[in-house]
Design an enzyme around this catalytic site. Structure first.
Site, PDB file in Angstrom:
ATOM      1  CB  VAL B  16     -51.324  16.579  47.068  1.00 43.47           C
ATOM      2  CG1 VAL B  16     -52.479  17.459  47.288  1.00 43.47           C
ATOM      3  CG2 VAL B  16     -51.866  15.307  46.273  1.00 43.47           C
ATOM      4  NE  ARG B  40     -39.704  10.132  54.767  1.00 46.25           N
ATOM      5  CZ  ARG B  40     -40.453   9.010  54.356  1.00 46.25           C
ATOM      6  NH1 ARG B  40     -39.879   7.919  53.750  1.00 46.25           N
ATOM      7  NH2 ARG B  40     -41.642   9.080  54.594  1.00 46.25           N
ATOM      8  CE  LYS B  99     -55.952   9.216  50.322  1.00 43.60           C
ATOM      9  NZ  LYS B  99     -55.545  10.180  49.134  1.00 43.60           N
ATOM     10  N   GLY B 128     -60.932  13.967  45.748  1.00 40.21           N
ATOM     11  CA  GLY B 128     -60.193  14.825  44.904  1.00 40.21           C
ATOM     12  C   GLY B 128     -60.685  15.882  44.925  1.00 40.21           C
ATOM     13  CB  ILE B 130     -66.026  15.659  44.023  1.00 38.12           C
ATOM     14  CG1 ILE B 130     -65.548  14.824  42.628  1.00 38.12           C
ATOM     15  CG2 ILE B 130     -67.668  15.912  44.129  1.00 38.12           C
ATOM     16  CD1 ILE B 130     -66.331  13.679  42.459  1.00 38.12           C
ATOM     17  CD  GLU B 184     -48.992   6.457  45.106  1.00 38.58           C
ATOM     18  OE1 GLU B 184     -47.781   6.761  45.343  1.00 38.58           O
ATOM     19  OE2 GLU B 184     -49.541   7.526  44.953  1.00 38.58           O
ATOM     20  CG  ASP B 195     -57.263   5.864  47.965  1.00 41.91           C
ATOM     21  OD1 ASP B 195     -56.517   6.774  48.609  1.00 41.91           O
ATOM     22  OD2 ASP B 195     -58.332   6.170  47.126  1.00 41.91           O
ATOM     23  CE  LYS B 199     -59.479   9.033  48.119  1.00 43.03           C
ATOM     24  NZ  LYS B 199     -59.247   8.837  46.516  1.00 43.03           N
ATOM     25  N   GLY B 297     -54.233  13.947  40.315  1.00 39.16           N
ATOM     26  CA  GLY B 297     -53.485  15.051  39.427  1.00 39.16           C
ATOM     27  C   GLY B 297     -53.294  16.012  40.695  1.00 39.16           C
TER      28      GLY B 297
END
Lengths: 398, 398
Positions: B16, B40, B99, B128, B130, B184, B195, B199, B297
């Site tokens: 991101v 890092r 999140k 994402g 929206i 991931e 996740d 959200k 993405g």
């Protein structure tokens, strides 16, 4: 946020005006009131809302010192123009639902907002309950948009749904739409694509920063569609939808049209049924976004108008950022489209000069071609095409 | 609008963060810059963007006087918490993408915004590309919402799409998702529903004005789904989707869950495929709204983060209006749902006490029931259910 109170002077009490009243009755907000309503026929509306003060004189609204907000929800575009202009000049914030007026006078409306440092909002006008304009203004403002494609008129989409899903004929579907209150008794605005056109013009200003006059955009409705066209679509496993379409082409071109499209199942708007609206926004970064919601009816539209009104509580205004962008797109009709064209006589076939014909059929009762043609040609013949017994659909290969 | 310049101190340069940088490189806005990036491992990231200044010391960001804006896009929720808190206390506006941190510390985050009179935005974190939160905040603020249902996690949805549309098995689909960068290397957060849960908690605050701790919400992922479950869904002509669900029940109840749902074709979210997200909002006035777009993405999410950033140019803040509403809904798990429950032994069947069994199947290799059960029962046994070889799906009758 300071506790502002919005005291509305309302013009019009049709489906949307009454819808706004009904929504307010339900949620009883403590900071939004309708103070007075101006309608043509006071006697007709008093029984619908005895608690409201009605008048048939616009001066009664503008001279009422309590009123600090104008909501204009009338059908007559010229009267709407006068009301909104007068309100903006009086530095009152305004919400307008008149797409035709907005599409025709947008440049002046933007100037009036600037000159008088006040806001004109009209999200509810552009796509019923879908917040297209605000999302384009605020959320897609950084994306490089490629296209906006949408079903922008609930009435015509309702008719098309009944035809393609329930096998009704055109007349039955139109009658049902009228009976259910989704279509006007004079359905030309909806069926002829004009309502979609006005919405497309408004959306294009916020999506691409380009204002185009209604006369310059090729607009063809669904009024001429007959049983052969329906059968053609069914055989190809497609549906006819009336689509408003704006797309960036080439380096800095922008094409616009309102036409029927023969859509395959893969397209998002294929599945937008009944009185719903749906808009697909394609951008360089977001790929595709799809927004979908009710496009007609008192509650959805009344509630959308209320969202425009309460945006004033936090001083929301459209910024029209893209109109000031240094990279301006140029509207053009020099763009080739692939269409299905049903015609009746050699003369109507000769109205159009196809660069390529992909498919051709001829019988005594049904004749069509599928071919490539410049939008500029369609636009040049637009009046004749609309007057003839022909039907035109964008017919993409995919 | 005055010409503000946003000078960003960026934390994190993963998908991101890099996406945000790429988007900025493309559109080159004259009022948004990345001044410095804290990561890092500086050496790893310098080659990706040699023109940027990197550091591994947060103090270098907070002590840089040029920086007037913090963007936090790191994975570690605890570190994100420290960064965002420090930024808000320094009265810097913040965009956060974490999140988990937001869902866990939302009350404190709201208080920090108020105390320090600064903004924390996180639309990009919730779905994402929206703009769910902003639409709930600004556009649906007057509607009386009934439910929000959504596919909130692109990775798990991608896997489910590959299984149901392309006949892949679970392991193949997961591998492909990982190869394409949609999942991931440790996919537990996505696959386990966590996740989506974070959200859903964030969305629920803005939709219903209710904050619920993650521990209190029944959460069950798709990790246990096997070939029998897939076959069951296919036979019923349904698809399994992982759905975050918030719904007003009774007079003032609110139920929340993250679970697989067996969806029929009539449901809008049935058609949300691959890495896309989709949310259906039902309200009293709007009936149904559906928003749909890419949920993962670099470009879509980076661009969504940029929308959160540029909202600062017009001083946008979330108002959290519904949290202050006098009519507060009460979160509850006292609500009956109809589920498909595949179990392995009588002991796992006995974990749950169904009030009604509608369907029951038993063989050596495959056993299931379809029955009605209180959400509170599922929640009471949640840990045991997740550890057992069982699969649970909401299985609505329609």
């Amino acid at each position: 946020m300071d506790k502002k109170i919005i005291n509305i002077g309302l013009f019009g009490f049709g489906t949307v005006g009454k819808g706004l009243f009904d929504v307010l009755q339900k949620i009883k907000p403590d900071n939004v009131n309708i103070v007075k309503v101006c309608v043509r026929n006071v006697e007709k509306h008093v029984p619908e809302a005895p608690e409201l003060e009605f008048t048939n004189n616009a001066d009664d609204i503008f001279n009422d010192e309590r009123i600090n907000f104008i909501v204009e929800l009338i059908d007559d575009a010229e009267a709407a123009y006068d009301i909104v202009k007068r309100a903006l000049k009086a530095k009152l914030p305004v919400v307008s639902g008149n797409k035709k007026m907005l599409a025709r006078h947008m440049n002046e409306m933007i100037q009036l907002q600037r000159d008088n440092d006040t806001a004109l909002l009209y999200d509810a006008s552009a796509c019923g309950s879908i917040p297209v304009i605000r999302n384009l203004e605020e959320y897609y403002d950084n994306d490089l948009l490629i296209s906006v494609k949408g079903i922008l008129n609930g009435s015509s989409n309702f008719i098309l749904s009944k035809i393609f899903n329930e096998g009704m004929n055109y007349a039955e579907a139109l009658k049902l739409a009228q009976d259910l209150g989704f279509a006007e008794s004079d359905p030309t605005l909806d069926i002829g694509g004009w309502d979609s056109l006005f919405k497309l013009i408004i959306i294009t200003i916020h999506a691409f920063g380009v204002y185009v006059q209604p006369e310059d955009i090729f607009t063809f409705g669904i009024g001429n569609m007959n049983e052969h066209d329906i059968q053609f679509a069914n055989e190809k496993r497609r549906r006819v939808k009336l689509v408003g379409w704006a797309e960036k082409v080439g380096e800095d071109g922008l094409v616009l049209s309102v036409m029927p499209h023969l859509l395959s199942k893969q397209k998002y708007i294929y599945s937008v049924e009944d009185e719903f609206n749906g808009v697909v926004i394609k951008g360089l970064f977001y790929y595709k976004q799809f927004m979908f919601g009710q496009g007609a009816g008192g509650f959805p539209t009344g509630s959308a108008v209320l969202s425009d009104i309460t945006a004033q509580l936090y001083d929301y205004r459209y910024q029209y950022k893209k109109l000031q962008s240094p990279h301006q797109l140029q509207f053009t009709n020099d763009y080739k489209v692939r269409i299905y064209y049903r015609y009746d006589t050699p003369a109507t076939l000769n109205l159009l000069n196809f660069s390529t014909i992909h498919e051709s059929y001829y019988s005594d009762t049904y004749k069509y071609v599928v071919g490539d043609i410049e939008l500029s040609q369609l636009q040049a013949q637009a009046d004749k095409l609309r007057e003839s017994d022909v039907f035109i659909c964008i017919y993409p290969e995919d």
